[in-house]
Design an enzyme around this catalytic site. Structure first.
Site, PDB file in Angstrom:
ATOM      1  N   SER A 250       8.052   1.241  -0.501  1.00  0.00           N
ATOM      2  CA  SER A 250       8.170   0.389  -1.677  1.00  0.00           C
ATOM      3  C   SER A 250       7.481  -0.946  -1.424  1.00  0.00           C
ATOM      4  O   SER A 250       6.510  -1.291  -2.075  1.00  0.00           O
ATOM      5  CB  SER A 250       9.639   0.165  -2.037  1.00  0.00           C
TER       6      SER A 250
ATOM      7  N   GLY B 141      -1.893  -1.182   0.760  1.00  0.00           N
ATOM      8  CA  GLY B 141      -2.388   0.181   0.630  1.00  0.00           C
ATOM      9  C   GLY B 141      -1.388   1.246   0.987  1.00  0.00           C
ATOM     10  O   GLY B 141      -1.628   2.435   0.797  1.00  0.00           O
TER      11      GLY B 141
ATOM     12  N   ASP C 147      12.182   2.885  -7.081  1.00  0.00           N
ATOM     13  CA  ASP C 147      10.743   2.628  -7.098  1.00  0.00           C
ATOM     14  C   ASP C 147      10.039   3.945  -6.784  1.00  0.00           C
ATOM     15  O   ASP C 147       9.646   4.207  -5.657  1.00  0.00           O
ATOM     16  CB  ASP C 147      10.400   1.562  -6.054  1.00  0.00           C
TER      17      ASP C 147
ATOM     18  N   SER D 129       1.770   1.537  -0.192  1.00  0.00           N
ATOM     19  CA  SER D 129       2.770   1.841  -1.218  1.00  0.00           C
ATOM     20  C   SER D 129       2.809   3.323  -1.560  1.00  0.00           C
ATOM     21  O   SER D 129       1.784   3.947  -1.806  1.00  0.00           O
ATOM     22  CB  SER D 129       2.467   1.060  -2.498  1.00  0.00           C
TER      23      SER D 129
ATOM     24  N   HIS E 240       6.004   1.514  -8.664  1.00  0.00           N
ATOM     25  CA  HIS E 240       5.144   0.421  -9.113  1.00  0.00           C
ATOM     26  C   HIS E 240       3.685   0.856  -9.175  1.00  0.00           C
ATOM     27  O   HIS E 240       2.883   0.250  -9.888  1.00  0.00           O
ATOM     28  CB  HIS E 240       5.318  -0.825  -8.233  1.00  0.00           C
TER      29      HIS E 240
END
Length: 480
Positions: free
Chosen positions: A353, A335, A248, A337, A218
């Site tokens: 994720s 922050g 992801d 991810s 993402h």
């Protein structure tokens, strides 16, 4: 040709913000892979296994048992692998026992559990829900966040009940399921809506031999060009990105083909954990996560092949469904991810994720398996032997020593001046002290729980903490 060294604060990018719930979890000591002196008469006795060996054995037994295999998990207290079987051939079961596993009979087959998950997908794909097969209970565990109310809750509850109490259970989880794009020090990109922040997961080598890194899909969908500072020039470009759907993950290539990208995770104070292999997750194993927002923390894997229905951030009222994730009982915040999930032995397990809750009240976080991302992108773990370079001679660390004290892992963003004499750290020592500040978090802005307050928090005071290589001729990128 000389190359600017990326400030360590930003180059040593951290991984997904996860903290173990409850007391500090310490990584298991390296147990013998098997008991010595087993004879045929005692072969059925379970073997003492460290987590990595248990994961390998689980894969072997899945092939051996075939349709009789109904999942497995690692009993960290006894250091044993527990394998579920259904309608198993006694001969096969004996073979599994001789291999060193604890074998138990269960009611639900993997096929039945997968069918239950398929029913949930058809009838209850609702934003704020998630489900995964739990081998410990031999059921599908369905989670609903705080946004699932009214008719949505009624639909979910009736669907779960229709599966039967012996097949699925439903629970509420705190907060709301969301991807953790904002907040924290990590990698940056400028888009029309403003600044986007994520975390680097693991340095890899792309199929064409160029240096690259893995992060969340993402993040790669949200922006194409990434920098090591909020206002800096792009240093890497997205090559592939998958989100939502079956995974992801993103593969992002460094723009400078001579970039040295060490295969390691920086856990702070000049200490690193060398990443030497990609590992499949096993339920029950202890894992570590280095986070730019919350420091170094640990927890356990609680489910595999999880499906998460995130509320879409781009389509009002829409749902971004992601499958094939690792479920854990740890927390994460904005922050984190894309950040790295790894083991004490240097196994790369996953990238952050999303999830629910926070690292004060607790929550659960889902990770993209590294093995799946590598297979899909054609990348290989590591950097083909490129080292950390002079002045970056960080000691290989034991994450369990620092995992309970975020302060110890705190200045991991900047890393400070590298300490070549640093001894192996135990990451778990820094992971469990939520009151400790993550050294460099003072540069992370006001700490708005939503992550929006951290957007500008680049921590300029630590930008100079580049270690002895500040004026070196090579660029070195660490995942932090």
């Amino acid at each position: 040709m000389s190359h600017k060294r990326i400030p360590k604060r930003n180059a040593a990018i951290a991984a997904g913000g996860v903290v173990a719930l409850g007391a500090a979890a310490f990584l298991l000591p390296n147990a013998n892979a098997s008991q010595d002196g087993n004879t045929d008469a005692s072969a059925a006795a379970p073997k003492t296994l460290k987590a990595t060996a248990a994961s390998d054995l689980a894969s072997q037994l899945q092939d051996l048992l075939g349709q009789a295999f109904a999942g497995s998990y690692y009993d960290s207290g006894k250091q044993e692998l527990v394998v579920n079987v259904i309608n198993g051939d006694n001969n096969v079961i004996v073979q599994a026992q001789k291999a060193g596993a604890v074998v138990r009979q269960v009611a639900n087959s993997t096929k039945d559990l997968q069918a239950a998950a398929a029913t949930l997908k058809t009838k209850a794909t609702i934003p704020g829900t998630a489900w995964a097969i739990d081998p410990k209970t031999n059921k599908v565990v369905v989670s609903a966040d705080s946004t699932v109310t009214g008719t949505k809750w009624d639909t979910l509850e009736s669907t779960v009940k229709s599966l039967g109490s012996n097949m699925a259970t439903l629970k509420k989880t705190s907060g709301s399921f969301k991807t953790f794009v904002s907040g924290g020090d990590a990698i940056f990109s400028q888009v029309a809506q403003g600044s986007v922040r994520c975390s680097l997961g693991f340095n890899v080598t792309a199929s064409d031999g160029s240096p690259a890194f893995l992060t969340a899909g993402h993040c790669g969908v949200a922006a194409k060009d990434w920098s090591d500072s909020e206002t800096g020039q792009p240093i890497a470009t997205v090559d592939q990105a998958q989100f939502p759907g079956n995974g992801d993950f993103s593969l992002v290539k460094y723009n400078d083909a001579t970039t040295q990208a060490p295969s390691e995770v920086n856990i702070g104070n000049g200490q690193t954990v060398a990443i030497n292999q990609a590992e499949d997750a096993t339920v029950g194993t202890t894992v570590f996560r280095m986070g730019s927002t919350t420091g170094l923390h640990d927890g356990q894997v609680t489910g595999l092949d999880a499906t998460v229905n995130f509320a879409s951030e781009t389509v009002p009222g829409g749902t971004d469904t992601v499958t094939g994730l690792i479920q854990t009982n740890v927390c994460a915040e904005a922050g984190d991810s894309g950040g790295s999930l790894f083991t004490q032995d240097g196994g790369a397990v996953g990238m952050t994720s999303g999830g629910s809750g926070d690292c004060t009240a607790g929550g659960e976080t889902f990770f993209q398996p590294v093995t799946t991302a590598l297979q899909a992108t054609g990348a290989t773990l590591g950097n083909g032997g490129a080292g950390a370079g002079a002045g970056d001679a960080s000691a290989t660390a034991d994450p369990s020593a620092t995992a309970s004290d975020p302060a110890a892992g705190g200045d991991q963003i900047g890393g400070g001046t590298a300490d070549p004499s640093a001894t192996a750290a135990d990451p778990s020592a820094t992971a469990a002290d939520p009151s400790a500040t993550a050294g460099d978090q003072s540069g992370a802005g006001t700490g708005d729980a939503t992550g929006t307050g951290d957007q500008t928090g680049t921590g300029t005071g630590d930008q100079s903490a580049t270690g002895a290589n500040a004026n070196g001729s090579s660029s070195h990128h660490k995942n932090r």
